[in-house]
Design a protein around this motif. Structure first.
Motif, short mmCIF file in Angstrom:
data_model
loop_
_atom_site.label_atom_id
_atom_site.label_comp_id
_atom_site.label_asym_id
_atom_site.label_seq_id
_atom_site.Cartn_x
_atom_site.Cartn_y
_atom_site.Cartn_z
N GLU A 1 0.83 -1.19 0.00
CA GLU A 1 0.00 0.00 0.00
C GLU A 1 0.88 1.25 0.00
N GLN A 2 0.23 2.40 -0.37
CA GLN A 2 0.95 3.67 -0.38
C GLN A 2 1.54 3.93 1.01
N MET B 1 0.57 7.07 -10.61
CA MET B 1 0.52 6.85 -9.17
C MET B 1 -0.87 7.23 -8.68
N ASP B 2 -1.45 6.42 -7.83
CA ASP B 2 -2.77 6.73 -7.28
C ASP B 2 -2.70 8.03 -6.49
N GLY B 3 -3.68 8.90 -6.70
CA GLY B 3 -3.76 10.14 -5.94
C GLY B 3 -2.62 11.09 -6.18
N HIS C 1 4.80 12.51 -2.67
CA HIS C 1 3.38 12.80 -2.50
C HIS C 1 3.11 14.29 -2.31
#
Length: 327
Positions: free
Chosen positions: A2-3, A186-188, A166
């Motif tokens: 997970e992130q 990349m998610d988000g 991020h």
């Protein structure tokens, strides 16, 4: 994973499963004129390759049958089994590359990792605010190193700075180091984490940039694509340059303890002489190296560049000078 989840220990069999699930299977054979199908060898499988790390899974005392296709780019089917006898343990990995089948027999699986200095490495694949694209690239490869190789491969400071992947105003959403077709989404990507904003606030406070501190506080409550682009614009303004310089310096210092790949020392010496010449004229100059991998072949050649800093309409820009052999 997970992130933001970092691997705590390296289990080579779990890493092999991860690679096969991702349909990645690129072998490296020993430099030998012998027939690797007949002799027991240490065959390596590429696990992670970037400017910060070269990591492999090593098949110990391996023998291979079948036809391996090094250029294969398709779906993989793989099966790993274990055979225990009085003579010892033998693992059997069967990999289907389309219609071809390759089988590896080996006694053990180990992890081999080589870490390298990355704070002054970069590539000039995309034009415009190149120094910010180098930042994006270094943070991205640092984050990948931390994510895939865990705590033992990075210091506490590195793991902290890696969180800036991020922070949308500095990640590939705003300053991609590669063209769009090479970006792995990349998610988000437009969603900053609380930790990333906090790290930027620490940098702004250390650089005494109170204006950026205010904007970061506002960004925490009103983040989104529009605000991210506004802060990305602020990142190349002269008034916020001290924060960017501080971040560049921290990435350089945190990677200084790692070895450097050595290529063409004469070109590097020529670049340092040219850098000194420009600095004697009052110019600010940053040296950037571009290196091929030491173990696996890639398309990158050894290059040295100088980024010559300039000011233009309130912005900081760089002129890139390529130091060639025989300059």
């Amino acid at each position: 994973m997970e992130q933001n989840e970092l691997r705590t220990e390296l289990n080579p069999f779990e890493m092999l499963e991860e690679l096969l699930w991702q349909e990645q299977f690129e072998l490296i054979f020993p430099d030998s004129e012998s027939d690797y199908k007949e002799e027991a060898l240490q065959i390596r499988l590429i696990y992670l390759m970037n400017d910060a790390v070269e990591s492999f899974l090593v098949f110990v005392n391996a023998k291979m049958t079948g036809q391996y296709q090094p250029d294969y780019e398709g779906e993989l089917e793989a099966e790993l089994s274990r055979e225990d006898t009085e003579e010892g343990t033998t693992y059997v990995l069967v990999v289907h590359q389309g219609d071809s089948v390759v089988t590896l027999f080996f006694e053990d699986l180990k992890v081999e990792t080589h870490l390298y200095r990355y704070g002054d490495l970069g590539h000039f694949w995309v034009k415009g605010y190149e120094y910010l694209r180098q930042l994006e690239y270094r943070i991205a490869i640092l984050h990948t190193k931390c994510e895939y190789l865990g705590e033992d491969a990075a210091s506490e400071e590195e793991r902290k700075l890696a969180e800036l992947v991020h922070f949308p105003p500095l990640n590939y959403a705003c300053y991609p180091a590669v063209s769009q077709k090479y970006i792995v989404p990349m998610d988000g990507v437009w969603e900053p984490t609380e930790q990333a904003i906090f790290i930027m606030e620490e940098l702004a406070a250390e650089a005494n940039d109170h204006s950026l501190l205010w904007w970061l506080s506002f960004y925490r409550k009103h983040h989104g694509k529009g605000m991210s682009r506004l802060l990305a614009w602020m990142m190349h303004r002269i008034r916020h340059g001290a924060v960017i310089d501080l971040l560049i310096d921290k990435l350089m210092r945190t990677s200084e303890g790692y070895p450097v790949r050595i290529y063409h020392a004469e070109i590097l010496m020529r670049a340092m002489q040219r850098k000194a010449e420009l600095e004697s004229l009052g110019k600010k100059v940053t040296l950037v190296r571009e290196e091929p991998f030491t173990t696996a072949q890639d398309s990158v050649e050894y290059n040295v560049y100088l980024m010559i800093w300039k000011k233009k309409w309130g912005n900081r820009v760089v002129e890139v000078e390529h130091i060639l052999d025989g300059y």
